[in-house]
Write an enzyme that holds these catalytic residues in place. Structure first.
Site, PDB file in Angstrom:
ATOM      1  N   ASN A 110       0.948  -1.617  -0.511  1.00 53.31           N
ATOM      2  CA  ASN A 110       0.173  -0.009  -0.224  1.00 53.31           C
ATOM      3  C   ASN A 110       0.734   0.991  -0.234  1.00 53.31           C
ATOM      4  O   ASN A 110       1.903   1.549   0.590  1.00 53.31           O
ATOM      5  CB  ASN A 110      -1.050   0.123   1.389  1.00 53.31           C
ATOM      6  CG  ASN A 110      -1.669   1.479   1.269  1.00 53.31           C
ATOM      7  OD1 ASN A 110      -2.228   1.507   0.056  1.00 53.31           O
ATOM      8  ND2 ASN A 110      -1.921   1.908   2.411  1.00 53.31           N
ATOM      9  N   HIS A 112       0.965   5.038   0.902  1.00 56.80           N
ATOM     10  CA  HIS A 112       0.305   6.065   2.462  1.00 56.80           C
ATOM     11  C   HIS A 112       0.822   7.467   2.156  1.00 56.80           C
ATOM     12  O   HIS A 112       2.182   7.791   1.794  1.00 56.80           O
ATOM     13  CB  HIS A 112       0.531   5.759   3.616  1.00 56.80           C
ATOM     14  CG  HIS A 112      -0.114   6.378   4.561  1.00 56.80           C
ATOM     15  ND1 HIS A 112      -1.754   6.375   4.861  1.00 56.80           N
ATOM     16  CD2 HIS A 112       0.185   7.054   5.910  1.00 56.80           C
ATOM     17  CE1 HIS A 112      -1.847   6.828   5.777  1.00 56.80           C
ATOM     18  NE2 HIS A 112      -1.119   7.393   6.448  1.00 56.80           N
ATOM     19  N   SER A 139       4.972   7.216   1.722  1.00 56.12           N
ATOM     20  CA  SER A 139       5.279   5.561   2.687  1.00 56.12           C
ATOM     21  C   SER A 139       4.711   4.093   1.757  1.00 56.12           C
ATOM     22  O   SER A 139       3.519   4.668   1.771  1.00 56.12           O
ATOM     23  CB  SER A 139       5.571   5.556   3.774  1.00 56.12           C
ATOM     24  OG  SER A 139       6.221   6.553   4.648  1.00 56.12           O
ATOM     25  N   ASP A 148      -2.465   0.719   8.160  1.00 53.43           N
ATOM     26  CA  ASP A 148      -0.960   1.974   7.439  1.00 53.43           C
ATOM     27  C   ASP A 148      -0.659   1.326   8.622  1.00 53.43           C
ATOM     28  O   ASP A 148       0.508   2.253   8.623  1.00 53.43           O
ATOM     29  CB  ASP A 148      -1.508   3.305   8.087  1.00 53.43           C
ATOM     30  CG  ASP A 148      -2.760   3.485   6.652  1.00 53.43           C
ATOM     31  OD1 ASP A 148      -3.413   4.439   6.925  1.00 53.43           O
ATOM     32  OD2 ASP A 148      -2.842   3.508   6.071  1.00 53.43           O
TER      33      ASP A 148
HETATM   34  C1  GRF Z   1      -3.164   9.295  -2.915  1.00 52.80           C
HETATM   35  O1  GRF Z   1      -3.008  10.125  -2.175  1.00 52.80           O
HETATM   36  C2  GRF Z   1      -2.490   7.932  -2.821  1.00 52.80           C
HETATM   37  O2  GRF Z   1      -1.462   8.504  -1.639  1.00 52.80           O
HETATM   38  C3  GRF Z   1      -3.272   7.913  -0.917  1.00 52.80           C
HETATM   39  O3  GRF Z   1      -4.353   7.751  -2.157  1.00 52.80           O
HETATM   40  C4  GRF Z   1      -4.636   8.877  -3.174  1.00 52.80           C
HETATM   41  C5  GRF Z   1      -4.810   8.636  -4.248  1.00 52.80           C
HETATM   42  O4  GRF Z   1      -4.219   8.485  -4.710  1.00 52.80           O
HETATM   43  N1  GRF Z   1      -3.769   6.123  -1.023  1.00 52.80           N
HETATM   44  P1  GRF Z   1      -4.525   7.941  -6.472  1.00 52.80           P
HETATM   45  O5  GRF Z   1      -4.205   9.471  -7.762  1.00 52.80           O
HETATM   46  O6  GRF Z   1      -5.786   7.133  -6.419  1.00 52.80           O
HETATM   47  O7  GRF Z   1      -3.503   6.849  -6.800  1.00 52.80           O
END
Ligand code: GRF
Length: 192
Positions: A110, A112, A139, A148
């Site tokens: 994942n 985060h 991360s 997380d």
């Molecule tokens: C990002 O901020 C990521 O850190 C979190 O979801 C947000 C959107 O990610 N997990 P994405 O553009 O859908 O990949």
């Protein structure tokens, strides 16, 4: 080796991984490919990108299930259709049940938007600003049953600027997410 990516929205991290797989020729180097993009939201914009890149897409609407366990059981079945070497959570905004996490233990990651272990959970950028942090970041970690928390695989730090808002900081962090996620996935593929 099949990679399955789970998204809920824009899928910019998924897109960064798809692009890296092509540009760095993961097929030749690791025998790996992005086999499917799975979303819990039918309107996830990332599904359009996946389709445009000839990647199989699946949608599982969590509202059609009467329990988190029932949804996760069906999600695991859908993901298993692609016999994944690696399951990538990329902006997948669902808390997964322990059963699902155990099923993919050791092969699910994942991203985060904080420098873990700081700021698990939501609203990480505003919390970093409110705490007066001089640095923030993102991360990549192995997914365990605790939200997380899990072995940290890669990180990137960015400065928090005096006039930052949650939005300006989020944009700076997101740019780095697109650097570390493909890097972390490639490192995983090299090892497995
Ligand atoms: C990002 O901020 C990521 O850190 C979190 O979801 C947000 C959107 O990610 N997990 P994405 O553009 O859908 O990949």
């Amino acid at each position: 080796k099949n990679i399955v990516i789970l998204i809920s929205g824009g899928g910019s991290n998924m897109a960064a991984i798809v692009k890296a797989a092509k540009q760095q020729d993961w097929e030749r180097r690791y025998g790996a490919r992005v086999a499917a993009v799975v979303s819990n939201k039918a309107d996830a914009q990332g599904l359009v990108f996946a389709k445009d890149h000839g990647i199989a897409t699946e949608v599982l609407n969590h509202k059609q299930f009467d329990s988190r366990e029932a949804f996760d059981a069906q999600l695991a079945q859908v993901v298993d259709r692609y016999t994944p070497t690696l399951v990538v959570l990329a902006g997948f905004m669902r808390i997964l049940t322990p059963g699902f996490v155990q099923h993919f233990e050791g092969r699910m990651v994942n991203i985060h938007p904080s420098l873990l272990p700081a700021f698990t959970g939501l609203h990480t950028h505003q919390r970093a600003i409110d705490a007066g942090c001089k640095f923030a970041g993102c991360s990549v970690h192995g997914v365990t049953a605790e939200l997380d928390v899990g072995p940290i695989l890669d990180q990137a730090a960015v400065p928090v600027l005096p006039d930052d808002t949650a939005q300006t900081l989020a944009a700076r962090v997101l740019t780095q997410e697109h650097v570390i996620y493909p890097r972390a996935v490639a490192a995983f593929l090299q090892k497995h």
